[in-house]
Design an enzyme around this catalytic site. Structure first.
Site, PDB file in Angstrom:
ATOM      1  N   ARG A 524       0.845  -1.192   0.000  1.00  0.00           N
ATOM      2  CA  ARG A 524       0.000   0.000   0.000  1.00  0.00           C
ATOM      3  C   ARG A 524       0.884   1.247   0.000  1.00  0.00           C
ATOM      4  NH1 ARG A 524      -4.079   3.295  -1.259  1.00  0.00           N
ATOM      5  NH2 ARG A 524      -4.975   4.441   0.474  1.00  0.00           N
ATOM      6  N   CYS A 525       0.754   2.045  -1.049  1.00  0.00           N
ATOM      7  CA  CYS A 525       1.523   3.280  -1.175  1.00  0.00           C
ATOM      8  C   CYS A 525       0.555   4.460  -1.266  1.00  0.00           C
ATOM      9  CB  CYS A 525       2.408   3.250  -2.422  1.00  0.00           C
ATOM     10  SG  CYS A 525       3.607   1.909  -2.424  1.00  0.00           S
ATOM     11  N   HIS A 650     -14.697   8.111  11.324  1.00  0.00           N
ATOM     12  CA  HIS A 650     -14.052   6.792  11.259  1.00  0.00           C
ATOM     13  C   HIS A 650     -12.587   6.906  11.648  1.00  0.00           C
ATOM     14  CE1 HIS A 650     -12.696   2.912   9.923  1.00  0.00           C
ATOM     15  NE2 HIS A 650     -11.830   3.479   9.116  1.00  0.00           N
ATOM     16  N   HIS A 703      -7.780  -5.519   5.340  1.00  0.00           N
ATOM     17  CA  HIS A 703      -6.397  -5.558   4.900  1.00  0.00           C
ATOM     18  C   HIS A 703      -5.902  -6.982   4.682  1.00  0.00           C
ATOM     19  CE1 HIS A 703      -6.743  -1.506   6.646  1.00  0.00           C
ATOM     20  NE2 HIS A 703      -5.897  -1.181   5.708  1.00  0.00           N
TER      21      HIS A 703
END
Length: 763
Positions: A524-525, A650, A703
């Site tokens: 994840r970037c 959130h 994830h």
């Protein structure tokens, strides 16, 4: 001569090569050998780019996370993955994300998916690490194969290598006890493995080892302080020289402890901890090296080289060869190379420095110290001109924005009625069932979405064509949610490249790079916006998209926004004014958007503050000041609406038990949080604190590719109901779904909706 070195280099590659290689491997589209070869190519390139330094780091490259690498080096694997008989790399990915390559035949039958390791923020950055797990029975055993292999590669390339490892005290501090036992009690078992590792490196002819102990910039009680003394007195007999490295803050009361550790050198962050320098000079005697991080490794602004030389030159004269200089921390947190930015505005580009340019700054400073400023006169003049241009640019300072912030008052942050009186009005309007179901906002960013965005940016698709494509994807998201029978829908955020970048693109005061990518976790970037000036909102940013989505359904549609604190913390922020001032500017801009959404008929508005805790100072004594302005900023953005309008927020992957009072003070009607990966552990906060509003504990770990069962979700919600009244519970994933694929999303959400219906039936 002043010695130069680096603490760590961005591992993802200038074009995110590692990201794409990892994702291809996990999908089964490439093999293990291809992934390993990619890693070797990246390491080779990165070492060549650091060739001008006296020492380059080795061991800072990781296929997922450097803390997870250290767990494997120390043989500290969760029990659920022990006994794995396949390739160690696949076991590594199982801890990181729950499984490795799809359909891996060598282990799929018996050793497939497991619960992924817990993930949390790396200090106050947007990088996430895999939390080490401990029990009273934990044992450690050395596996130095990864580090030795990288050392051999570096040696073959002629690299002046400095191996990098995480220190024993920080490693224990970063981890979590799974059975309530004392982590520090494991130090006695851990230190012999560290001694063995250092001896192994000494046998390879290593001269210096960088041993990272960043917890020295936090508040440590007497037991943790004693652990440092005990650990390094036991390791002082190692046949290598140890450079203990701290970063991200000041040593303060730990200054004497750090200065007197029996090690050969100490690195400090002299950008954020400049005040530590003089006390250390007075405490560090003999031949001990003092390494100063004089270039900011956390942000992308050029260093004011003349200003640094003004205070550094007397230190260099005093210490001589005992002075090392470096970036303040690993360059993991900045993009690779500014030279790749061909579309960035020229004036703004002249104010910036990425990783390679920061290393150039370090080497230029060393030349000035060793040979005088005249030896680099032209470079210093160019640097001074850029610094002055930025300081005085009318693009940075806008009187109207500054006047608006000066006019803020407490009333802007207050709802008309308290929550207890608002809630019945909202319930009457929305007519939601018990255990209402929703998602956090985003749905899968499909190949079609990415292709349309790419074609639009390249000028191959006009705006009308792009909007049509995005509307089609929004319509698909609405159809899928209605088929799943979710209670509160979202538009899916098809048009958004990133939850922060999307808003920054529409706000004055931000600029955007093409290749300013940094790693958040694993593959994840993110490409943080560059916040360079005063902030304002020229026009509505989301209203048309949300209005269109709402027109497609009779169910409530949430408006989705990113909050001011998160936009601030996930941007490269200007360093010429307090962060609190920039945050208040953002709060006013988001407030305008909230009011426009309400005017358009949107009755549920979610303002994500995923990064609220991330911005906390590392020392608790400084928390109140930050939390006061952060909470104030959220309330300014959210609380102009009518009492019937329901405000959600959130937060994800943040330990927030110790700031639960401040979260309650935000006064959001509903808060959604991550709890699935930590098995509802975060809800321990509600044992002692009576949270007054509604809460959605995340029950689907987005994830991980693993799909939660209905039974598992029901179990998690029953745990939640033990602490929070059932009539105030929502059912939702723990984060947005943009990184997942539609088949797994539909399966997981179907289980989630079924679980909610079962809970209603049993109530």
């Amino acid at each position: 001569m002043t010695l130069t070195h680096n603490l760590g280099f961005p591992r993802i590659g200038a074009r995110r090569e590692l990201k794409f290689g990892l994702e291809a491997y996990w999908k089964g589209e490439s093999g293990r050998e291809e992934l390993q070869a990619l890693g070797a190519r990246l390491r080779r390139l990165h070492w060549s780019q650091q060739a001008g330094l006296d020492f380059a780091p080795v061991g800072d490259f990781a296929f997922y996370d450097q803390v997870l690498d250290m767990s494997f080096t120390l043989g500290n694997l969760p029990e659920r993955v022990q006994g794995f008989h396949g390739d160690p790399l696949d076991n590594y990915f199982r801890v990181a994300r729950g499984r490795s390559a799809q359909g891996g035949q060598d282990h799929g039958a018996c050793c497939g998916g497991v619960a992924a390791g817990e993930m949390t923020k790396w200090f106050d950055t947007n990088y996430h690490y895999i939390v080490p797990e401990f029990t009273a029975a934990t044992r450690f055993s050395l596996d130095a194969s990864r580090l030795l292999a990288q050392l051999a590669e570096a040696r073959a390339q002629g690299v002046k290598a400095k191996p990098v490892i995480i220190g024993p005290v920080s490693y224990l501090w970063l981890g979590k006890s799974k059975d309530g036992s004392d982590r520090l009690a494991l130090l006695e078992r851990l230190l012999p493995v560290y001694a063995e590792l250092l001896e192994t490196l000494a046998a390879q002819g290593v001269q210096w080892v960088q041993i990272d102990e960043p917890v020295l910039v936090t508040e440590l009680d007497a037991d943790w302080q004693h652990a440092f003394t005990a650990a390094y007195h036991q390791l002082k007999s190692a046949r290598v020289k140890l450079l203990v490295a701290t970063y991200f803050g000041q040593l303060l009361e730990n200054t004497y402890l750090a200065a007197t550790l029996p090690v050969a050198g100490l690195h400090i962050d002299a950008v954020r901890g400049r005040e530590d320098v003089q006390p250390l000079l007075n405490l560090m005697t003999g031949n001990k090296v003092l390494s100063l991080g004089v270039v900011d490794g956390r942000n992308i602004w050029k260093t004011d080289l003349a200003a640094v030389l003004d205070w550094l030159e007397p230190i260099a004269a005093r210490l001589g060869e005992r002075l090392w200089i470096a970036p303040s921390c690993s360059l993991l947190h900045v993009p690779v190379d500014l030279a790749s930015e061909q579309k960035l505005d020229g004036e703004l580009k002249s104010w910036l420095a990425y990783a390679l340019q920061k290393l150039d700054e370090v080497q230029l400073l060393a030349r000035a110290l060793d040979h005088g400023r005249d030896s680099v006169r032209q470079a210093l003049a160019e640097n001074s001109a850029a610094i002055a241009a930025r300081r005085h640019s009318p693009r940075v300072h806008k009187p109207a924005v500054q006047a608006a912030v000066a006019g803020l008052n407490a009333a802007l942050g207050q709802r008309k009625l308290p929550y207890a009186q608002r809630a019945p009005r909202q319930a009457a309007l929305l007519k939601l069932p018990a255990f209402p179901t929703t998602t956090i906002g985003s749905f899968p960013q499909t190949a079609e979405i990415r292709q349309a965005r790419s074609r639009y940016k390249a000028g191959e698709l006009d705006e009308a064509g792009y909007r049509s494509a995005m509307r089609a994807e929004i319509a698909r998201s609405v159809r899928e949610q209605e088929a799943l029978d979710l209670d509160v829908l979202v538009h899916g955020e098809a048009e958004r490249n990133d939850m922060v970048e999307y808003f920054g693109e529409q706000l004055d005061g931000f600029a955007f790079s093409q290749f300013g990518w940094v790693q958040s976790y694993g593959s994840r970037c993110v490409k943080p916006p560059i916040l360079f000036g005063d902030i304002s909102r020229p026009k509505p940013m989301t209203v048309d998209w949300i209005r269109f989505a709402a027109s497609l359904t009779d169910k409530p549609m949430k408006g989705m926004l990113t909050g001011p604190v998160t936009i601030l913390n996930w941007s490269f922020v200007r360093d010429d004014q307090p962060r609190s001032l920039s945050c208040r500017q953002l709060a006013l801009a988001i407030r305008q958007e909230v009011l426009d959404l309400e005017q358009a008929g949107v009755r549920i508005i979610q303002i994500d503050e995923a990064a609220l805790r991330e911005g906390l100072p590392l020392r608790k004594a400084q928390w109140k000041h930050y939390l006061d302005w952060a909470v104030e900023s959220f309330r300014i953005s959210a609380n102009g609406v009518a009492d019937e309008t329901q405000i959600h927020t959130h937060m994800c992957y943040s330990e927030f038990n110790d700031i639960i009072g401040s979260i309650a003070a935000m006064d959001a009607d509903v808060i959604t949080i991550e709890t699935s990966r930590s098995d509802m552990e975060l809800l321990d906060a509600f044992d002692q604190f009576q949270y007054p509003n509604q809460i959605g504990p995340g029950v689907y770990d987005i994830h991980s590719p693993n799909i939660p069962t209905q039974a598992h979700i029901e179990q998690l919600m029953r745990k939640a109901a033990e602490r929070i009244p059932a009539d105030r519970l929502w059912v939702n994933p723990d984060c947005g779904l943009k990184t997942r694929q539609w088949p797994e999303v539909n399966a997981a959400l179907a289980h989630m909706v079924a679980a909610a219906k079962a809970l209603r039936a049993a109530a």
